[in-house]
Write a protein that holds these residues in place. Structure first.
Motif, PDB file in Angstrom:
ATOM      1  N   VAL A 103      86.349 -10.459 108.695  1.00  0.00           N
ATOM      2  CA  VAL A 103      86.035 -11.839 108.338  1.00  0.00           C
ATOM      3  C   VAL A 103      84.636 -11.919 107.742  1.00  0.00           C
ATOM      4  CG1 VAL A 103      85.496 -14.113 109.308  1.00  0.00           C
ATOM      5  CG2 VAL A 103      87.614 -12.964 109.944  1.00  0.00           C
ATOM      6  N   MET A 104      83.674 -11.222 108.344  1.00  0.00           N
ATOM      7  CA  MET A 104      82.310 -11.220 107.817  1.00  0.00           C
ATOM      8  C   MET A 104      82.234 -10.541 106.453  1.00  0.00           C
ATOM      9  SD  MET A 104      79.846 -10.562 111.134  1.00  0.00           S
ATOM     10  CE  MET A 104      80.851  -9.297 111.921  1.00  0.00           C
ATOM     11  N   VAL A 105      82.992  -9.461 106.277  1.00  0.00           N
ATOM     12  CA  VAL A 105      82.994  -8.756 104.985  1.00  0.00           C
ATOM     13  C   VAL A 105      83.469  -9.680 103.875  1.00  0.00           C
ATOM     14  CG1 VAL A 105      84.111  -6.935 103.636  1.00  0.00           C
ATOM     15  CG2 VAL A 105      83.258  -6.435 105.918  1.00  0.00           C
ATOM     16  N   GLY A 141      80.939  -4.605  86.969  1.00  0.00           N
ATOM     17  CA  GLY A 141      81.515  -3.672  87.929  1.00  0.00           C
ATOM     18  C   GLY A 141      80.526  -3.267  89.000  1.00  0.00           C
ATOM     19  N   LEU A 142      79.270  -3.008  88.592  1.00  0.00           N
ATOM     20  CA  LEU A 142      78.245  -2.618  89.562  1.00  0.00           C
ATOM     21  C   LEU A 142      77.935  -3.756  90.536  1.00  0.00           C
ATOM     22  CD1 LEU A 142      75.729  -0.609  87.321  1.00  0.00           C
ATOM     23  CD2 LEU A 142      77.230   0.294  89.107  1.00  0.00           C
ATOM     24  N   PHE A 147      78.097  -6.014  95.901  1.00  0.00           N
ATOM     25  CA  PHE A 147      78.422  -7.112  96.817  1.00  0.00           C
ATOM     26  C   PHE A 147      79.330  -6.620  97.944  1.00  0.00           C
ATOM     27  CE2 PHE A 147      78.006 -10.173  92.998  1.00  0.00           C
ATOM     28  CZ  PHE A 147      76.632 -10.160  93.141  1.00  0.00           C
ATOM     29  N   LEU A 148      80.310  -5.797  97.593  1.00  0.00           N
ATOM     30  CA  LEU A 148      81.241  -5.288  98.600  1.00  0.00           C
ATOM     31  C   LEU A 148      80.514  -4.389  99.602  1.00  0.00           C
ATOM     32  CD1 LEU A 148      84.098  -4.962  99.687  1.00  0.00           C
ATOM     33  CD2 LEU A 148      84.448  -3.104  98.043  1.00  0.00           C
ATOM     34  N   LEU A 149      79.679  -3.483  99.107  1.00  0.00           N
ATOM     35  CA  LEU A 149      78.951  -2.568  99.993  1.00  0.00           C
ATOM     36  C   LEU A 149      77.981  -3.334 100.892  1.00  0.00           C
ATOM     37  CD1 LEU A 149      78.195   0.423  97.581  1.00  0.00           C
ATOM     38  CD2 LEU A 149      79.889   0.320  99.406  1.00  0.00           C
ATOM     39  N   THR A 150      77.294  -4.328 100.320  1.00  0.00           N
ATOM     40  CA  THR A 150      76.351  -5.137 101.107  1.00  0.00           C
ATOM     41  C   THR A 150      77.078  -5.883 102.224  1.00  0.00           C
ATOM     42  OG1 THR A 150      74.947  -5.443  99.160  1.00  0.00           O
ATOM     43  CG2 THR A 150      74.622  -6.960 100.996  1.00  0.00           C
ATOM     44  N   SER A 151      78.228  -6.456 101.904  1.00  0.00           N
ATOM     45  CA  SER A 151      79.005  -7.193 102.905  1.00  0.00           C
ATOM     46  C   SER A 151      79.513  -6.264 103.997  1.00  0.00           C
ATOM     47  CB  SER A 151      80.189  -7.903 102.223  1.00  0.00           C
ATOM     48  OG  SER A 151      79.745  -8.814 101.251  1.00  0.00           O
ATOM     49  N   ILE A 152      79.935  -5.058 103.608  1.00  0.00           N
ATOM     50  CA  ILE A 152      80.430  -4.098 104.602  1.00  0.00           C
ATOM     51  C   ILE A 152      79.310  -3.663 105.538  1.00  0.00           C
ATOM     52  CG2 ILE A 152      81.306  -1.750 104.901  1.00  0.00           C
ATOM     53  CD1 ILE A 152      82.970  -2.152 102.372  1.00  0.00           C
TER      54      ILE A 152
END
Length: 309
Positions: A103-105, A141-142, A147-152
């Motif tokens: 949910v946080m991701v 793309g970057l 954003f995905l890596l930061t959220s994870i």
């Protein structure tokens, strides 16, 4: 009464939105219908964008990413439907923590995507000749990957911070596991956890929101100075769909947390949380398909290609 240390518990109980057994079939039908709309609507947007070469632009690339973020609902609604159908409120401790993590991701990812889409509109209006150079495919793309890596990283950090804490209760008055609800069950000192929560909320939530406000403040001030009414309408029409989604996402979140400050009822707060966890996901396809002429054209073309049996 002495608080029990239940660090080794294997499951929690999700109390859901109501304990009335007569309302359970209604809730099941309602959430199943909303989930089907979320899946089909957002999937249709992704397929329409990918099939129309005219929509292979940064704006629609981020829209596809936003539509693909249906995992936010997929993380929460299916478990709720399974619990209602099985008449079983339990969720394993690992499953609960995993659900809160996902949910946080996806909430963090949506927050960042909304911000970069506002910046995309800002560049399109203020730097139209350099738009394709600034918002190039490599940058898009970057940014999505960042954003995905930061959220994870953010979600995993919060989850690891909760792992070593002792729990004093097993009941979560919600229909899904949320970090705030889990922290309320902790009998250990959670000061560091709350400091981390507020710090990350300011950094990962405040900065994107500030970027959105800055972008639209500049956009509106520029649009209002345009002499032509048609030019104003054209510039504003490129932003209205995204602005509607932003207003729905942040408006429902702020509304829920403001209400929870005055309504000290966990069950009512859980009901209100449906507004930010489910409703925006369901309304996105309608907003973009009804208010965006290019999207309507792409959807008609895509649906027309589907063979009828």
């Amino acid at each position: 009464m002495e608080t029990r240390n239940q660090t080794g518990v294997s499951e929690f109980l999700l109390l859901g939105l109501t304990e009335d057994p007569d309302l359970q079939p209604l809730l099941f039908s309602l959430f199943l219908s909303m989930y089907v709309v979320i899946i089909l609507g957002n999937l249709l947007i992704i397929l329409a964008v990918s099939s129309d070469s005219h929509l292979h632009t940064p704006m629609y690339f981020f829209l596809s990413n936003l539509s693909f973020n249906i995992s936010f609902s997929t993380t929460t609604i299916p478990k709720m439907l399974i619990n209602i159908q099985a008449q079983n409120q339990s969720i394993t401790y690992t499953g609960c923590l995993s659900q809160a993590c996902f949910v946080m991701v996806f909430a963090g990812l949506e927050n960042c995507l909304l911000a970069v889409m506002a910046y995309d509109r800002y560049v399109a209006i203020f730097h139209p000749l350099r738009y394709t150079i600034i918002m190039n495919p490599r940058l898009c793309g970057l940014l999505s990957l960042l954003f995905l890596l930061t959220s994870i990283v953010d979600a995993v950090l919060h989850s690891l911070m909760v792992l070593h804490l002792s729990r004093s209760d097993l009941e979560i008055p919600h229909f899904f596991c949320e970090l705030a609800q889990i922290l309320k069950l902790i009998c250990s000192d959670t000061l560091i956890n709350y400091i981390l929560v507020y710090f990350v909320a300011i950094v990962c939530g405040g900065f994107p929101l500030s970027g959105i406000i800055f972008s639209y403040t500049r956009i509106f001030s520029s649009v209002l100075r345009m002499p032509s009414v048609s030019a104003k309408y054209k510039a504003f029409s490129t932003c209205v769909s995204h602005l509607s989604v932003v207003s729905l996402f942040y408006g429902t979140i702020f509304g829920v947390y403001v209400c929870s400050a005055f309504i000290h009822s966990p069950r009512k707060t859980a009901i209100a949380s449906v507004m930010y966890s489910v409703v925006p996901q369901m309304m996105k396809p309608f907003i973009y398909s009804l208010r965006n002429r290019d999207m309507k054209s792409a959807l008609r073309t895509f649906i027309g290609r589907i063979p009828s049996f």
